[in-house]
Design an enzyme around this catalytic site. Structure first.
Site, PDB file in Angstrom:
ATOM      1  N   ARG A  64      -3.249 -11.106   3.604  1.00  0.00           N
ATOM      2  CA  ARG A  64      -3.906 -12.393   3.925  1.00  0.00           C
ATOM      3  C   ARG A  64      -2.940 -13.123   4.324  1.00  0.00           C
ATOM      4  O   ARG A  64      -2.849 -14.364   4.834  1.00  0.00           O
ATOM      5  CB  ARG A  64      -4.574 -13.020   2.958  1.00  0.00           C
ATOM      6  CG  ARG A  64      -5.981 -12.379   2.616  1.00  0.00           C
ATOM      7  CD  ARG A  64      -7.037 -13.311   1.771  1.00  0.00           C
ATOM      8  NE  ARG A  64      -8.283 -12.882   1.640  1.00  0.00           N
ATOM      9  CZ  ARG A  64      -8.896 -11.945   0.853  1.00  0.00           C
ATOM     10  NH1 ARG A  64      -8.022 -11.447  -0.267  1.00  0.00           N
ATOM     11  NH2 ARG A  64     -10.096 -11.686   0.776  1.00  0.00           N
ATOM     12  N   GLY A  78      -2.478  -2.045  -7.022  1.00  0.00           N
ATOM     13  CA  GLY A  78      -1.243  -2.848  -6.974  1.00  0.00           C
ATOM     14  C   GLY A  78      -1.581  -4.098  -8.251  1.00  0.00           C
ATOM     15  O   GLY A  78      -2.864  -4.531  -8.568  1.00  0.00           O
ATOM     16  N   HIS A  89       0.968  -1.265  -0.056  1.00  0.00           N
ATOM     17  CA  HIS A  89      -0.035  -0.093  -0.123  1.00  0.00           C
ATOM     18  C   HIS A  89       0.862   1.295  -0.061  1.00  0.00           C
ATOM     19  O   HIS A  89       0.574   2.254  -0.406  1.00  0.00           O
ATOM     20  CB  HIS A  89      -0.987  -0.191   1.430  1.00  0.00           C
ATOM     21  CG  HIS A  89      -1.937  -1.020   1.264  1.00  0.00           C
ATOM     22  ND1 HIS A  89      -1.612  -2.064   2.284  1.00  0.00           N
ATOM     23  CD2 HIS A  89      -2.933  -1.420   0.585  1.00  0.00           C
ATOM     24  CE1 HIS A  89      -2.802  -3.152   2.122  1.00  0.00           C
ATOM     25  NE2 HIS A  89      -3.599  -2.724   1.283  1.00  0.00           N
TER      26      HIS A  89
END
Ligand code: PAF
Length: 280
Positions: A184, A144, A34
């Protein structure tokens, strides 16, 4: 840095913001991937808006919406340190009112790859991204490359709906051993985390084969699958696919370049990754 939960207050603040405006939509639990998006947004825009919203409509009924990792305090501190201008953290009810009935379907592209395994996922993604674009009115938005299909779907939506916004795709950020950063990854056990690096190794193997002159997609896919099955215990492959990058159409023979995409379960965690195969 100003934080908004309320759509109208954010809209009011944006009226006076300096352009160009760069938007980085996220589901929070921010990591270096990010940060790369935010840094790129800062480089090319006078105002940077980051949104944090775990979008319920892009999760299937048996997926991880409830347990998706969240750490809003950590995210806010990080965004402060990056001198982000505006952070938008809406409530679920303000984005999806009781009588919300409008959905965005980016046909064809949404049936491929992830679409087979996550029906309605991209309907949720396209809808929330369009809503966030409408609320924040950016000149640029940043996504992304790890979610390569998402990027293509959003580019198609922006083109089809005549939005005057540039969609920027930023290279995947990886851990020291090549594992693509993903919120995740925290689900992985220690052993799973160790072996998960083999996903990237399998992508590199494909690139090596392609550079050696193997351009038959089936042969490359077989080598990638074999590598994963051999090196990652308790792995289950959803797909290894070689497609044209923007249409996501399957390729039999690779000419100059192709998108190699993988989705694999490592234990209970489903991970995706991809690489553009190209002649160096
Ligand atoms: O890539 C993500 O984190 C999400 O799909 C996005 C673009 C923020 C939409 O919820």
């Amino acid at each position: 840095m100003k934080i908004y939960n309320n759509i109208e207050q954010l809209r009011e603040a944006i009226k006076n913001a300096e352009r160009p405006i760069g938007l980085v939509p996220t589901m929070g639990f921010l990591h270096q991937g990010h940060l790369a998006l935010i840094n790129q947004a800062k480089k090319y825009n006078k105002t940077v808006i980051v949104t944090i919203f775990v979008n319920p409509t892009q999760f299937g009924p048996n997926e991880d919406y409830e347990k998706y990792p969240r750490d809003i305090d950590h995210d806010i501190n990080l965004l402060k340190s990056l001198e982000t201008n505006f952070v938008f953290i809406p409530e679920r009810e303000s984005l999806y009112t009781e009588n919300h009935n409008t959905w965005v379907n980016v046909e064809k592209l949404d049936e491929k790859l992830e679409g087979h395994f996550r029906p309605n996922h991209f309907k949720g993604v396209a809808t929330i991204v369009l809503k966030l674009l409408n609320i924040t009115t950016p000149d640029n938005a940043y996504f992304g490359q790890k979610d390569a299909q998402q990027v293509q779907i959003i580019k198609q939506m922006v083109a089809d709906l005549n939005l005057s916004i540039k969609i920027n795709s930023i290279p995947t950020v990886r851990e020291y051993d090549g594992l693509a950063l993903s919120s995740r990854n925290v689900y992985l056990t220690k052993d799973e985390r160790k072996s998960a690096k083999e996903i990237y190794q399998s992508l590199l193997l494909a690139q090596t084969l392609f550079e050696k002159g193997i351009n038959n997609a089936e042969i490359i896919k077989k080598n990638v699958s074999d590598h994963i099955i051999k090196n990652i215990k308790n792995s289950k492959i959803d797909y290894v696919s070689i497609t044209q990058e923007s249409s996501l159409e399957d390729l039999q023979t690779i000419k100059d370049s192709a998108l190699l995409s993988i989705a694999v379960h490592v234990g209970k965690t489903r991970l995706i990754d991809n690489l553009i195969l190209s002649k160096k």
